[in-house]
Design a protein around this motif. Sequence first.
Motif, PDB file in Angstrom:
ATOM      1  N   PHE A  70      50.714  37.068  47.119  1.00  0.00           N
ATOM      2  CA  PHE A  70      50.672  35.651  46.762  1.00  0.00           C
ATOM      3  C   PHE A  70      50.307  34.785  47.961  1.00  0.00           C
ATOM      4  O   PHE A  70      49.798  33.671  47.804  1.00  0.00           O
ATOM      5  CB  PHE A  70      52.032  35.221  46.202  1.00  0.00           C
ATOM      6  CG  PHE A  70      52.005  33.921  45.445  1.00  0.00           C
ATOM      7  CD1 PHE A  70      51.250  33.791  44.297  1.00  0.00           C
ATOM      8  CD2 PHE A  70      52.725  32.836  45.889  1.00  0.00           C
ATOM      9  CE1 PHE A  70      51.216  32.592  43.601  1.00  0.00           C
ATOM     10  CE2 PHE A  70      52.708  31.634  45.202  1.00  0.00           C
ATOM     11  CZ  PHE A  70      51.938  31.515  44.054  1.00  0.00           C
ATOM     12  N   ARG A  71      50.530  35.319  49.148  1.00  0.00           N
ATOM     13  CA  ARG A  71      50.175  34.622  50.389  1.00  0.00           C
ATOM     14  C   ARG A  71      48.734  34.130  50.370  1.00  0.00           C
ATOM     15  O   ARG A  71      48.436  33.008  50.796  1.00  0.00           O
ATOM     16  CB  ARG A  71      50.370  35.589  51.554  1.00  0.00           C
ATOM     17  CG  ARG A  71      49.858  35.101  52.900  1.00  0.00           C
ATOM     18  CD  ARG A  71      49.793  36.255  53.891  1.00  0.00           C
ATOM     19  NE  ARG A  71      48.746  37.191  53.523  1.00  0.00           N
ATOM     20  CZ  ARG A  71      48.643  38.436  53.982  1.00  0.00           C
ATOM     21  NH1 ARG A  71      49.538  38.905  54.823  1.00  0.00           N
ATOM     22  NH2 ARG A  71      47.652  39.221  53.611  1.00  0.00           N
ATOM     23  N   ASN A  72      47.823  34.950  49.863  1.00  0.00           N
ATOM     24  CA  ASN A  72      46.408  34.597  49.897  1.00  0.00           C
ATOM     25  C   ASN A  72      46.100  33.351  49.075  1.00  0.00           C
ATOM     26  O   ASN A  72      45.177  32.598  49.409  1.00  0.00           O
ATOM     27  CB  ASN A  72      45.569  35.778  49.398  1.00  0.00           C
ATOM     28  CG  ASN A  72      45.746  37.012  50.262  1.00  0.00           C
ATOM     29  OD1 ASN A  72      45.966  36.903  51.463  1.00  0.00           O
ATOM     30  ND2 ASN A  72      45.676  38.191  49.652  1.00  0.00           N
ATOM     31  N   TYR A  73      46.856  33.126  48.001  1.00  0.00           N
ATOM     32  CA  TYR A  73      46.617  31.954  47.163  1.00  0.00           C
ATOM     33  C   TYR A  73      47.174  30.688  47.828  1.00  0.00           C
ATOM     34  O   TYR A  73      46.498  29.659  47.894  1.00  0.00           O
ATOM     35  CB  TYR A  73      47.246  32.154  45.780  1.00  0.00           C
ATOM     36  CG  TYR A  73      46.664  33.330  45.038  1.00  0.00           C
ATOM     37  CD1 TYR A  73      45.482  33.208  44.313  1.00  0.00           C
ATOM     38  CD2 TYR A  73      47.275  34.588  45.098  1.00  0.00           C
ATOM     39  CE1 TYR A  73      44.933  34.299  43.651  1.00  0.00           C
ATOM     40  CE2 TYR A  73      46.732  35.684  44.439  1.00  0.00           C
ATOM     41  CZ  TYR A  73      45.561  35.536  43.727  1.00  0.00           C
ATOM     42  OH  TYR A  73      45.015  36.612  43.085  1.00  0.00           O
ATOM     43  N   ILE A  74      48.399  30.782  48.326  1.00  0.00           N
ATOM     44  CA  ILE A  74      49.019  29.615  48.973  1.00  0.00           C
ATOM     45  C   ILE A  74      48.229  29.198  50.212  1.00  0.00           C
ATOM     46  O   ILE A  74      47.840  28.031  50.369  1.00  0.00           O
ATOM     47  CB  ILE A  74      50.478  29.915  49.355  1.00  0.00           C
ATOM     48  CG1 ILE A  74      51.325  30.143  48.101  1.00  0.00           C
ATOM     49  CG2 ILE A  74      51.059  28.777  50.194  1.00  0.00           C
ATOM     50  CD1 ILE A  74      51.480  28.928  47.224  1.00  0.00           C
ATOM     51  N   GLU A 124      32.453  33.710  53.063  1.00  0.00           N
ATOM     52  CA  GLU A 124      33.461  34.500  52.336  1.00  0.00           C
ATOM     53  C   GLU A 124      34.879  34.306  52.877  1.00  0.00           C
ATOM     54  O   GLU A 124      35.714  35.197  52.774  1.00  0.00           O
ATOM     55  CB  GLU A 124      33.089  35.996  52.372  1.00  0.00           C
ATOM     56  CG  GLU A 124      31.769  36.331  51.721  1.00  0.00           C
ATOM     57  CD  GLU A 124      31.752  36.017  50.227  1.00  0.00           C
ATOM     58  OE1 GLU A 124      32.803  36.143  49.581  1.00  0.00           O
ATOM     59  OE2 GLU A 124      30.670  35.629  49.728  1.00  0.00           O
ATOM     60  N   VAL A 125      35.162  33.143  53.429  1.00  0.00           N
ATOM     61  CA  VAL A 125      36.494  32.911  53.982  1.00  0.00           C
ATOM     62  C   VAL A 125      37.561  32.893  52.886  1.00  0.00           C
ATOM     63  O   VAL A 125      38.737  33.142  53.142  1.00  0.00           O
ATOM     64  CB  VAL A 125      36.507  31.602  54.805  1.00  0.00           C
ATOM     65  CG1 VAL A 125      36.418  30.378  53.906  1.00  0.00           C
ATOM     66  CG2 VAL A 125      37.738  31.519  55.706  1.00  0.00           C
ATOM     67  N   PHE A 126      37.136  32.636  51.640  1.00  0.00           N
ATOM     68  CA  PHE A 126      38.085  32.620  50.527  1.00  0.00           C
ATOM     69  C   PHE A 126      37.998  33.891  49.677  1.00  0.00           C
ATOM     70  O   PHE A 126      38.455  33.911  48.535  1.00  0.00           O
ATOM     71  CB  PHE A 126      37.830  31.396  49.635  1.00  0.00           C
ATOM     72  CG  PHE A 126      38.060  30.085  50.333  1.00  0.00           C
ATOM     73  CD1 PHE A 126      39.354  29.654  50.620  1.00  0.00           C
ATOM     74  CD2 PHE A 126      36.986  29.289  50.713  1.00  0.00           C
ATOM     75  CE1 PHE A 126      39.567  28.445  51.269  1.00  0.00           C
ATOM     76  CE2 PHE A 126      37.193  28.077  51.365  1.00  0.00           C
ATOM     77  CZ  PHE A 126      38.483  27.658  51.644  1.00  0.00           C
ATOM     78  N   ALA A 127      37.437  34.937  50.241  1.00  0.00           N
ATOM     79  CA  ALA A 127      37.219  36.161  49.473  1.00  0.00           C
ATOM     80  C   ALA A 127      38.514  36.789  48.962  1.00  0.00           C
ATOM     81  O   ALA A 127      38.520  37.495  47.949  1.00  0.00           O
ATOM     82  CB  ALA A 127      36.452  37.179  50.317  1.00  0.00           C
ATOM     83  N   ASP A 128      39.625  36.531  49.640  1.00  0.00           N
ATOM     84  CA  ASP A 128      40.889  37.149  49.244  1.00  0.00           C
ATOM     85  C   ASP A 128      41.649  36.338  48.202  1.00  0.00           C
ATOM     86  O   ASP A 128      42.727  36.754  47.763  1.00  0.00           O
ATOM     87  CB  ASP A 128      41.774  37.367  50.475  1.00  0.00           C
ATOM     88  CG  ASP A 128      41.179  38.387  51.417  1.00  0.00           C
ATOM     89  OD1 ASP A 128      41.065  39.553  51.017  1.00  0.00           O
ATOM     90  OD2 ASP A 128      40.797  38.013  52.535  1.00  0.00           O
TER      91      ASP A 128
END
Length: 536
Positions: free
Chosen positions: A30-34, A139-143
């Motif tokens: 969930f870390r990747n979304y926050i 692609e910095v938001f790829a995760d």
Amino acid sequence: MTEEINAKDITSQLWAMANELRGNMDASEFRNYILGFMFYRYLSEHQEQYLVKNHIVEPAPGQSINDAYRHDATADDLADYESEMAGALGYAIDPDYTWATIRDKVNNDEIRPSDYQDMFDAFNRNAAINPYASSDFREVFADVNLGNTRLGNSTTTRAKALNGVVKLIDQFDYNDESGHDIIGDVYEYLIAEFAGNSGKKAGEFYTPHEVSVVLSKLATLDAPEHGQFTVYDPAMGSGSLLLTVQDQLVNGHEPGRVQFHGQELNTTTYNLARMNLMMHGVSYQNMTLRNGDTLEGDWPDGEINGVDHPRSFDAVVANPPYSANWDNSDSKLKDPRFKGYGKLAPKTKADYAFVLHGLYHLNAGGTMAIVLPHGVLFRGAAEGTIRQAIIENNYLDAVIGMPAGLFYSTSIPTVVLVFKKNRTTKDIFFIDASSDFEKGKKQNKLRRADIDKIITTYQARQDVDKYAHVATLDEIKENEYNLNIPRYVDTFEEEAPIDIADVKRQIADVDKQLAELEKQFAEMESQLVETKRDGE
């Protein structure tokens, strides 16, 4: 102090709400979304500030910056705005996908599930406009996995979960009472919170702040007070250690003062580092970060047309993965980073490979500080050969034993090694700081006094009883280049002498008291009268 309290307060509220929001999803996932959406908000609001500050957009009275931007950047004019912002900021966010636009759509129930994918697709397209910045934003938001079924079983339920993240991130004002932007501090605290809940995985992306402070102070003690300062972390994780170097460097926050270089093998962690540095105000022009294998192919620069052109730095700092596996094929004996030391680091213990890589990129007047497991001090075979060569080259300046339990990923005690290439003496300074720490529930922690003691002792470079010792090269040779700290710093505490006569008197007193008690018990027992039940 107000800034720190506010940032921590916001972080604790965000963390509590995020735990409610994530449901059964693992915290590390969930870390990747926050963190991803927090970074997107930062970029969008940073762009707004740029538009107004440079009079590119001038809102009418009562008009928001976002509405003015939407009004002006339309049709054929949009490309001009994108080019302007990408050239200055390294990225550009279109009016349809600014944070303010997305937030309003969420709050007005106008968001479509496809809007989030369109938002990131548009960002990636615009990230390619500026070729000098494309590597920093690509692609910095790829995760941020929009199709993750753990968010929901359908597109609609996943979009609903993402709406919750947007509302969570948006409800806080990331400025302290003086108007100072603290979103970078909140981001850093959140990384630490996620690390604390990721167990051994945390070692992949986070170095405890107190350890980072020790490394950073050691690496910057000899730095000039002005001029450009270059720092390199070959295993940078989330970039926190690089940022701490900036904090500890005199005038480190002057624009352009620090040039950051870092490499990270894990792509998700590499993305965290890019976000982390930029959210702390580091311009893409002042950072060169790479997603790659540090030991497999040399970087920065390395070999060009058969000729090696290494880039060297004022400081190298690292907390590499301990005793990692690596490819130590014989061909690497020709690698300029590793040749000249007699052996290659063992296949299952890459610790000295990281040391030699860092040394290779350290300039003549620079300092390297690196955290490693204690085994590097005394293990033999190939590591013993490499260790001896490093000592004979007079690169090793200090060995500092750290307490156990400081890291999320391991409970073992670690050691900080300090290297310099311009040393005028051939001694090695040993510090045993393993007993100075505050006990914690999950991890132990270095206190400010513990850190100050390490640094002031290192600077004084004098023997301190049971804490520090300057070892001559002859001492090192007598110990066959074994650097195990107890060989040089005697921390043995002699027990107080025992007064045998006094112990005998105490035993006699105890015997006397015991006899008296037995006598009293016998008298009480003789007075007892047996009673019989009715009918017996």
